[in-house]
Design a protein around this motif. Structure first.
Motif, short mmCIF file in Angstrom:
data_model
loop_
_atom_site.label_atom_id
_atom_site.label_comp_id
_atom_site.label_asym_id
_atom_site.label_seq_id
_atom_site.Cartn_x
_atom_site.Cartn_y
_atom_site.Cartn_z
N GLU A 92 0.82 -1.21 0.00
CA GLU A 92 0.00 0.00 0.00
C GLU A 92 0.86 1.25 0.00
OE1 GLU A 92 -2.85 0.06 3.10
OE2 GLU A 92 -3.95 -1.70 2.40
N PRO A 121 -8.87 9.98 -5.42
CA PRO A 121 -9.57 8.77 -4.95
C PRO A 121 -10.57 9.09 -3.84
CG PRO A 121 -7.23 8.34 -5.19
CD PRO A 121 -7.42 9.81 -5.40
N ALA A 122 -11.66 8.34 -3.79
CA ALA A 122 -12.76 8.62 -2.85
C ALA A 122 -12.30 8.56 -1.40
CB ALA A 122 -13.90 7.63 -3.10
N HIS A 123 -11.36 7.67 -1.08
CA HIS A 123 -10.96 7.53 0.34
C HIS A 123 -10.14 8.72 0.84
CE1 HIS A 123 -7.33 5.95 -1.72
NE2 HIS A 123 -6.68 6.36 -0.64
N LEU A 124 -9.71 9.60 -0.07
CA LEU A 124 -8.96 10.79 0.33
C LEU A 124 -9.85 12.03 0.43
CD1 LEU A 124 -5.65 10.47 -1.75
CD2 LEU A 124 -6.07 9.76 0.61
N THR A 127 -16.11 13.47 3.28
CA THR A 127 -17.43 12.94 2.93
C THR A 127 -18.58 13.65 3.64
OG1 THR A 127 -17.18 11.24 4.65
CG2 THR A 127 -16.49 10.66 2.41
N LYS A 342 -0.70 7.30 4.26
CA LYS A 342 -1.74 7.61 3.27
C LYS A 342 -3.08 7.91 3.93
CE LYS A 342 -3.33 2.89 2.28
NZ LYS A 342 -4.73 3.15 2.61
N ASP A 343 -3.24 7.46 5.19
CA ASP A 343 -4.49 7.73 5.92
C ASP A 343 -4.47 9.09 6.61
OD1 ASP A 343 -5.52 5.20 5.23
OD2 ASP A 343 -4.44 4.27 6.90
N LYS A 346 -6.62 14.28 3.90
CA LYS A 346 -7.96 14.39 3.33
C LYS A 346 -8.01 15.65 2.48
CE LYS A 346 -10.28 10.88 5.19
NZ LYS A 346 -10.94 9.83 4.38
N ASN A 358 -14.69 15.84 -6.96
CA ASN A 358 -13.53 14.96 -6.76
C ASN A 358 -12.44 15.22 -7.79
OD1 ASN A 358 -14.86 13.96 -9.00
ND2 ASN A 358 -14.53 11.80 -8.48
#
Length: 372
Positions: A92, A121-124, A127, A342-343, A346, A358
């Motif tokens: 990853e 990417p959506a996870h970044l 929301t 990477k987490d 945002k 996005n």
């Protein structure tokens, strides 16, 4: 980000000095001494005011006559992402690192010259549909009202934006939420004693009220509002030996009338306490038709900072606020690559109609890599 003229000036100086000991040194780069340059041309290039794309590329070191004498040594491991990571998520990490390099080199997007829109990417993405800005703040500064006394809390996180006006809005919003009593500091502004402006007509035209209203890049505002515990950033070099340089982050520990006590959050002197005095500063912006000096504390609140200011820093939690798209080479790459995992990042992006999206611009001057 240093202009090539600075390196060329050093080259000429060392040739002149070292040729005293051996005349042959005047023909060798830097007088025969080995010089190590550190940097990454994927990142932000020298800032040329009102300069075109060609001006900025031409100001870079790889456009200098010195470059033909340089040997390029490439680093291949992203140490910021690798330090402290476990072997279980190596795949990853490598994938995220490769994606960052593709952004830095302009290999993702819808334009062959590097300038185009890319899809995040959506996870970044943030929301929170009800209040996305507050969602970004909550991601970067969770439980800020309870943890602000922890020194490491502010040293490891920041909100990044391309423009100063957005940064000021975020800083003002978080300052209002911050506990404690506000302390206001007003600057003393005056015209520089030049013959041209000592004319009584100029004195009336540029009175203190006019000078107080001037907001200039790199200069604190006339009205500076602070609270105990607030993170700030130095805007001037005060004491380089003790780590008090332009861009150093600190946390306010005491607000006096004549000095401010703060604890250093970044650099090699983390944890040291220092006193910041008021100093007289003259703006270098040539767009201002007159010269004036502002006596004020050389600091600004820095819950948020510009992407350019963040270059070189490593952070655990980063929020990227793109109300307006990036406008210079490498800005998006620099913003995304500040994090250690990477987490830890945002992104909040708005389109031209003010709606979350996005997709955002990525500016890359691909011609800069042709000389490497």
């Amino acid at each position: 980000m240093i202009h090539k003229h600075a390196f060329e000036a050093l080259d000429r100086t060392m040739k002149d000095v070292l040729s005293v000991f051996d005349s042959r040194n005047s023909e060798l780069p830097f007088g025969g001494k080995t010089i190590v340059f550190g940097g990454d041309f994927r990142q932000i290039l020298p800032v040329v005011q009102n300069g075109s794309r060609q001006d900025i590329v031409n100001a870079s070191l790889c456009s200098s006559h010195i470059w033909s004498s340089c040997k390029v040594l490439k680093l291949t491991t992203n140490m910021r992402l690798s330090v402290g990571s476990s072997s279980s998520n190596v795949v990853e990490i490598n994938k995220f690192g490769k994606w960052l390099l593709d952004i830095g080199e302009g290999n993702v997007g819808d334009s062959i010259d590097g300038d185009g829109n890319i899809e995040i990417p959506a996870h970044l993405l943030i929301t929170d549909e009800n209040d996305p800005i507050q969602g970004l703040i909550d991601f970067v500064y969770p439980s800020v009202l309870h943890r602000y006394k922890d020194r490491d809390y502010f040293s490891e996180r920041a909100i990044l934006a391309p423009k100063n006006e957005v940064v000021h809005e975020i800083n003002d919003h978080l300052l209002d939420l911050f506990p404690g009593e506000e302390v206001e500091y007003l600057s003393s502004d005056s015209l520089c004693p030049t013959e041209e402006i000592n004319d009584p007509l100029h004195q009336d035209l540029y009175n203190p009220d006019v000078l107080n209203s001037v907001k200039v890049l790199g200069l604190p505002n006339h009205r500076l509002v602070l609270k105990l515990g607030v993170p700030v950033m130095l805007l001037r070099n005060i004491d380089q030996q003790n780590g008090l340089c332009n861009g150093t982050r600190l946390q306010i520990t005491r607000l006096g009338k004549r000095v401010i006590e703060a604890e250093i959050l970044s650099g090699s002197n983390v944890g040291s306490r220092t006193y910041i005095p008021r100093i007289s500063m003259i703006p270098s912006d040539k767009k201002i038709p007159f010269k004036f000096q502002r006596r004020q504390f050389p600091i600004t609140v820095c819950f948020a900072m510009t992407i350019n200011k963040s270059q070189g820093q490593s952070l655990s939690r980063v929020g990227i606020y793109l109300r307006d798209p990036v406008f210079s080479h490498g800005q998006l790459y620099v913003a995304l690559s500040r994090v250690k995992t990477k987490d830890g990042v945002k992104v909040l992006i708005f389109d031209k109609d003010g709606r979350p999206t996005n997709k955002t611009a990525n500016v890359v001057y691909k011609e800069i890599f042709g000389k490497l």
